[in-house]
Design an enzyme around this catalytic site. Structure first.
Site, PDB file in Angstrom:
ATOM      1  N   LYS A 297       1.316  -1.459  -0.317  1.00 63.23           N
ATOM      2  CA  LYS A 297      -0.615   0.148   0.209  1.00 63.23           C
ATOM      3  C   LYS A 297       1.100   0.971   0.047  1.00 63.23           C
ATOM      4  O   LYS A 297       1.705   1.267   0.290  1.00 63.23           O
ATOM      5  CB  LYS A 297      -0.725   0.086   1.024  1.00 63.23           C
ATOM      6  CG  LYS A 297      -1.834  -1.225   1.237  1.00 63.23           C
ATOM      7  CD  LYS A 297      -3.429  -0.768   2.434  1.00 63.23           C
ATOM      8  CE  LYS A 297      -4.215  -2.497   2.513  1.00 63.23           C
ATOM      9  NZ  LYS A 297      -4.759  -2.196   1.093  1.00 63.23           N
ATOM     10  N   ARG A 371     -10.323 -11.549   1.450  1.00 59.80           N
ATOM     11  CA  ARG A 371     -10.633 -13.063   0.811  1.00 59.80           C
ATOM     12  C   ARG A 371     -10.137 -14.120   0.855  1.00 59.80           C
ATOM     13  O   ARG A 371     -10.315 -15.595   1.836  1.00 59.80           O
ATOM     14  CB  ARG A 371     -11.244 -12.211  -0.567  1.00 59.80           C
ATOM     15  CG  ARG A 371     -10.079 -12.758  -1.352  1.00 59.80           C
ATOM     16  CD  ARG A 371     -10.235 -11.729  -2.944  1.00 59.80           C
ATOM     17  NE  ARG A 371     -10.543 -10.646  -2.602  1.00 59.80           N
ATOM     18  CZ  ARG A 371     -10.867  -8.888  -3.638  1.00 59.80           C
ATOM     19  NH1 ARG A 371     -11.162  -9.732  -4.523  1.00 59.80           N
ATOM     20  NH2 ARG A 371     -10.752  -7.833  -2.961  1.00 59.80           N
TER      21      ARG A 371
HETATM   22  N1  BES Z   1      -7.964  -4.532   3.773  1.00 56.61           N
HETATM   23  C1  BES Z   1      -8.210  -3.412   2.604  1.00 56.61           C
HETATM   24  C2  BES Z   1      -9.758  -2.619   2.217  1.00 56.61           C
HETATM   25  C3  BES Z   1      -9.857  -1.540   3.228  1.00 56.61           C
HETATM   26  C4  BES Z   1      -9.119  -0.188   2.561  1.00 56.61           C
HETATM   27  C5  BES Z   1     -10.405  -1.609   4.249  1.00 56.61           C
HETATM   28  C6  BES Z   1      -9.732   0.764   2.946  1.00 56.61           C
HETATM   29  C7  BES Z   1     -10.579  -0.143   4.656  1.00 56.61           C
HETATM   30  C8  BES Z   1     -10.343   1.002   4.060  1.00 56.61           C
HETATM   31  C9  BES Z   1      -8.362  -4.361   1.537  1.00 56.61           C
HETATM   32  O1  BES Z   1      -7.568  -5.938   2.268  1.00 56.61           O
HETATM   33  C10 BES Z   1      -7.582  -4.246   0.812  1.00 56.61           C
HETATM   34  O2  BES Z   1      -6.343  -4.154   0.234  1.00 56.61           O
HETATM   35  N2  BES Z   1      -8.533  -4.487  -0.779  1.00 56.61           N
HETATM   36  C11 BES Z   1      -7.810  -3.635  -2.020  1.00 56.61           C
HETATM   37  C12 BES Z   1      -8.565  -5.366  -3.119  1.00 56.61           C
HETATM   38  C13 BES Z   1      -7.671  -4.974  -4.294  1.00 56.61           C
HETATM   39  C14 BES Z   1      -6.262  -5.573  -4.414  1.00 56.61           C
HETATM   40  C15 BES Z   1      -8.444  -5.682  -5.107  1.00 56.61           C
HETATM   41  C16 BES Z   1      -8.922  -2.747  -2.422  1.00 56.61           C
HETATM   42  O3  BES Z   1      -9.841  -2.442  -1.804  1.00 56.61           O
HETATM   43  O4  BES Z   1      -8.051  -2.051  -3.142  1.00 56.61           O
HETATM   44 MN    MN Z   2      -5.544  -5.374   1.655  1.00 55.41          MN
END
Ligand code: BES
Ligand code: MN
Ligand code: ZN
Length: 517
Positions: A297, A371
């Site tokens: 991230k 997931r």
């Molecule tokens: N934990 C994150 C989602 C999230 C983002 C929760 C902001 C709370 C606040 C999740 O694991 C994630 O990183 N999701 C990605 C998925 C993508 C890589 C397909 C996303 O939402 O960008």
């Molecule tokens: Mn994630």
């Protein structure tokens, strides 16, 4: 926080710091006619409160408050008049808003002993509400509004301890005493559970590791009077059961993963063989820190990812309070806890893994880790024979584009069950939107290399739900709640503080109540 209920007490002489008096909209011009308890307060202030209300234009609308300093004519230091809205339009929804405003005003006045009066259920919260519900609302909202984040500010750093509510004193009529006490007890239990979920999510990831989560899980079982059992599966056990998706996510971390299994069995439960017995499974995403992994991230994206275990915290808190309320339903809470970190040992984009249920998964993005952990957790619950699964997960940032920071999206495989969950949530002011799972998106998770890939492109929240659905299958009831937008907020909203909200606890309690037999 303690509580006290009395009848026959004159509100004007009740020994409280702040007295909360509800007023109906449009009835401000003669408060002495409004409610009995308002009358005694007004008379005791020699009508000063009445004149103040009129002069300041206090209308009694829901959310409105007016503070009157009693100048020694009342025992209370001050009175907060709060609007209940129009008498013929009250409901549990208007009452919650009204009580939230009143309690927040009392908090701002640094009240420690708070008195409530004029709580006739049918008039303040509408038909279909009873005394116990009104008392439960008051207590749960008081507990939630009294929440102080589990920060680590010190006296040395100049921190002064926050003023907390010490006692809630409800003045009701004699016939309502018992129901009021029952309601208060239940309400405190629910409010405290919400706060427990908030604490878990707010706790820093250096402390709330997967292993620390197992200690909380064991603590929930230990404090349950033998009604909740706790089983913790460590890495060795996870290998044996083939939870390879969870294990892959944990690879890059120094912290070992754990799958926690809490089971609440109500007294007198007939056992799994009984078709009569109601059952509910709560699966909570429990990524104690999500760095994104190799697909790291960027731009501050990981700043709040200590809260990526919000769903697991809610699951743990919900089963705790469902047991405390003694609801007649068997409940399991499954938390598959891990970190998602960057390391030479991390799982990588392009890796292919065999899940616990046998489906193969190609890693498209290591940041779509939630997931993966949930897929194995759902399979774990299915192996136990569970047939009603609700998962809660901070799964996709995309969900914010739909329900913002106000509510969550629900995705399910059986409309009846999904609608039951959504209705339970809406009745608690936890907003859920039932998002259709259009078949056209099912194939989005297809890939040449394996049965599925872990990221299916747009619309991100739906394709993520379809990934989970491949593991839940079509036979059992399953609903996925994507709480990424509401699990924590950067603003106060309703009874929720900034930070973790505990969203989902009240929904799950209500759902358990509706499913209980
Ligand atoms: N934990 C994150 C989602 C999230 C983002 C929760 C902001 C709370 C606040 C999740 O694991 C994630 O990183 N999701 C990605 C998925 C993508 C890589 C397909 C996303 O939402 O960008
Ligand atoms: Mn994630
Ligand atoms: Zn995540």
């Amino acid at each position: 926080m303690k509580f006290k209920t009395t009848s026959a007490t004159n509100p004007a002489t009740a020994k409280v710091d702040t007295l909360l008096v509800g007023v109906f909209e449009g009835e401000v011009n003669d408060l002495t006619n409004a409610t009995d308890s308002a009358r005694s307060v007004i008379l005791a202030t020699a009508n000063a409160a009445q004149r103040q209300a009129v002069a300041e234009g206090f209308k009694g609308a829901v959310g409105e408050t007016l503070v009157h300093f009693s100048d020694n004519r009342l025992t209370a230091k001050n009175v907060v008049f709060y609007g209940l809205g129009a008498r013929d339009k009250t409901s549990i929804f208007t009452f919650r808003k009204a009580v939230t405003a009143a309690l927040k005003r009392a908090k701002a006045l640094k009240a420690e002993v708070v008195g409530f009066t004029a709580l006739d259920a049918k008039s303040v919260a509408g038909e279909g509400t009873d005394t116990a519900k009104v008392a439960e609302t008051v207590a749960s909202y008081a507990a939630m509004i009294d929440y102080v984040m589990n920060h680590q500010k010190t006296a040395k750093g100049g921190h002064k301890k926050e003023t907390r509510f010490r006692k809630l004193h409800l003045i009701v009529d004699a016939a309502s005493l018992d129901a009021t006490e029952r309601g208060l007890e239940a309400g405190f239990a629910v409010g405290r559970a919400v706060n427990f979920a908030r604490d878990l999510a707010n706790e820093p990831a250096n402390e709330l590791t997967p292993h620390a989560m197992t200690k909380y899980a064991r603590g929930v079982a230990a404090a349950s009077n033998g009604t909740i059992s706790c089983t913790v599966h460590d890495r060795k056990a996870l290998k044996k059961m083939g939870a390879n998706l969870l294990l892959a996510v944990s690879q890059g971390s120094e912290e070992p993963p754990y799958l926690m299994d809490l089971v609440y069995t109500p007294a007198g439960y007939k056992g799994d063989a009984s078709s009569e017995a109601a059952q509910l499974t709560i699966v909570g995403k429990s990524v104690t820190f999500d760095s994104g992994g190799i697909d790291i991230k960027v731009n501050g994206g990981s700043r709040h990812m200590k809260r990526d275990m919000s769903g697991g915290g809610v699951a743990m808190a919900a089963i705790q309070v469902i047991a405390a309320l003694g609801l007649n339903i068997k409940v399991r809470a499954v938390m598959a806890a891990t970190e998602n970190m960057v390391d030479g040992k991390s799982y990588k984009p392009g890796d292919v893994l065999t899940s616990m249920n046998g489906l193969t998964v190609e890693i498209d993005n290591t940041d779509a880790e939630g997931r993966l952990t949930l897929a194995d957790a759902i399979e774990y619950a299915k192996r136990k024979g569970d047939t009603n699964i609700v998962d809660l997960a901070t799964l996709t940032g995309a969900v914010k584009g739909v329900t913002g920071d106000v509510g969550a999206c629900a995705f399910g495989n059986h409309d009846d069950f999904t609608n039951t969950v959504v209705a339970a949530a809406m009745s608690q002011d936890e907003k859920l939107l039932n998002v259709p799972m259009w078949e056209e998106f099912r194939a989005s998770n297809n890939t040449e290399m394996a049965d599925l890939k872990n990221s299916g492109g747009q619309p991100g929240s739906t394709t993520a739900a379809f990934f989970l659905r491949a593991f839940a299958g079509e036979e059992i009831n399953w609903v996925h709640l994507d709480i990424a937008g509401v699990a924590f907020r950067d603003r106060e909203l309703g009874p929720d503080p900034r930070g973790a909200t505990g969203f989902g606890v009240r929904t799950l309690v209500e759902l358990a109540r509706r499913l209980a037999k």
